[in-house]
Design a protein around this motif. Structure first.
Motif, short mmCIF file in Angstrom:
data_model
loop_
_atom_site.label_atom_id
_atom_site.label_comp_id
_atom_site.label_asym_id
_atom_site.label_seq_id
_atom_site.Cartn_x
_atom_site.Cartn_y
_atom_site.Cartn_z
N THR A 54 0.82 -1.22 0.00
CA THR A 54 0.00 0.00 0.00
C THR A 54 0.85 1.27 0.00
O THR A 54 0.34 2.36 0.21
N PRO A 99 6.95 -4.72 4.52
CA PRO A 99 5.94 -4.58 5.59
C PRO A 99 5.96 -5.83 6.47
O PRO A 99 6.42 -6.89 6.03
N ASN A 163 3.68 2.82 11.02
CA ASN A 163 2.71 3.50 10.14
C ASN A 163 1.31 3.24 10.66
O ASN A 163 1.12 2.54 11.64
#
Ligand SMILES: Cc1cc2nc3c(=O)[nH]c(=O)nc-3n(C[C@H](O)[C@H](O)[C@H](O)COP(=O)(O)O)c2cc1C
Length: 323
Positions: A54, A99, A163
């Motif tokens: 993303t 991630p 995040n």
């Protein structure tokens, strides 16, 4: 009365607890350290690689690249999916970011590193982005570094950058998290400061010829990676499909899916192959990917950001690929 869901939850927790009792030495084992001397004391051509679904990891990767350039180096930045592994020997520092998915590094990243050629003493570093707060981020970063060191890279650093989460089940299902999303609107300028500082730190480490040692920590989250969290989560996901009427044929879902589970010619999703990374629903600009979790519709990242009227704060540097 116990539901099937409670039973499955309790079984997986029991398995995790058992694993922790039975194999504590496995978790503590394995310091990640250099197996050979560092190839160079000068960083002229650093390479920053990332896997990103993303955009959070990509943004940090681009900022690292940009910072290396500001420090006078000829840096390259690339998504691992676009990078030709054969050329990796040309670089004098490799930084790989990913991630955290399901408290771990995604399988795709591990497999990608596995297929690398021998790194012959090139200094290596790893970073992760995570939505946490308790995302097993240290151990996930260690995993990347461990794999790079197995390829004869020399470890010089790890870092984790927090995040907002891109995990749709958190915002689609759990109202308890709602306040957390709103109060933790990350990344912010502090995140970017630590990204820039990480670039400077890595440069210094190589110039000092300073390799580092890292160890995974003993955590319940680490144990939970052993009990197939994707498998358990998948049991509650139903009706994963593409809506032919809403689909705008942009191909974002096909491009982002790491296991080629989507066939847009027949609007089919191979749910057996799917690794539940949510790249399809998170990247569809038209809301055409349909999924249900425990009987409720899931919304993707774009829809979540739109509904909450959230915008990412970009760093001051221009991060476009040419810039
Ligand atoms: C399938 C999936 C699983 C995730 N699992 C975790 C996790 O275990 N721990 C965590 O801290 N964040 C988790 N996250 C959040 C992401 O790690 C985080 O939002 C990350 O910055 C996304 O990076 P990207 O935009 O580069 O893909 C998960 C997100 C997804 C989509």
């Amino acid at each position: 009365m116990k539901t099937r869901r409670d039973f499955l939850k309790q079984s997986s927790m029991a398995a995790g607890a058992f694993a922790m009792q039975a194999f504590p030495s496995c978790i503590a084992a394995g310091t990640i350290r250099a197996a050979m001397p560092m190839k160079t004391r000068h960083v002229k051509k650093p390479l920053v690689l990332w896997y990103s679904q993303t955009g959070y990891t990509e943004r940090n990767g681009m900022l690292l690249k940009k910072t290396f350039e500001r420090l006078g180096m000829n840096a390259t930045g690339s998504d691992i999916r676009d990078f030709d592994r054969a050329g990796i020997g040309e670089f004098d520092l490799i930084v790989l970011g990913s991630p955290v998915f399901y408290y771990d590094t995604p399988r795709y990243v591990k497999d990608w590193i596995q297929a690398l050629p021998d790194l012959k003493g090139i200094p290596v570093a790893a970073f992760v982005t995570f939505g946490g707060p308790e995302g097993n981020q240290h151990n996930a970063a260690c995993s990347i570094l461990e794999d790079l060191v197995e390829k004869q890279g020399v470890p010089v650093g790890i870092q984790a950058f927090m995040n907002m989460s891109s995990f749709p089940l958190a915002w689609s299902k759990d109202k308890v998290h709602e306040k957390t999303w709103m109060s933790r609107h990350l990344p912010d300028e502090d995140t970017y400061k630590s990204v820039r500082a990480f670039a400077g730190y890595l440069k210094d480490q190589v110039e000092k010829g300073q390799s580092s040692e890292f160890s995974k920590k003993i955590t319940l989250r680490e144990c939970s990676t052993w009990v197939a969290p994707i498998f358990w989560t998948k049991l509650f996901v139903k009706h994963h499909s593409i809506d032919e009427q809403s689909c705008i044929r942009c191909g974002a879902c096909v491009e982002k899916c790491p296991v080629n589970a989507i066939d847009l010619s027949g609007f089919k999703v191979d749910t057996d192959a799917c690794v539940l990374c949510f790249a399809c629903i998170n990247n569809c600009p038209a809301g055409a990917v349909h999924m249900e979790y425990n009987g409720e519709n899931i919304i993707g990242y774009h829809e979540f950001m739109k509904q909450k009227q959230l915008k990412i704060t970009e760093p001051d540097e221009r991060l476009d690929k040419e810039g």
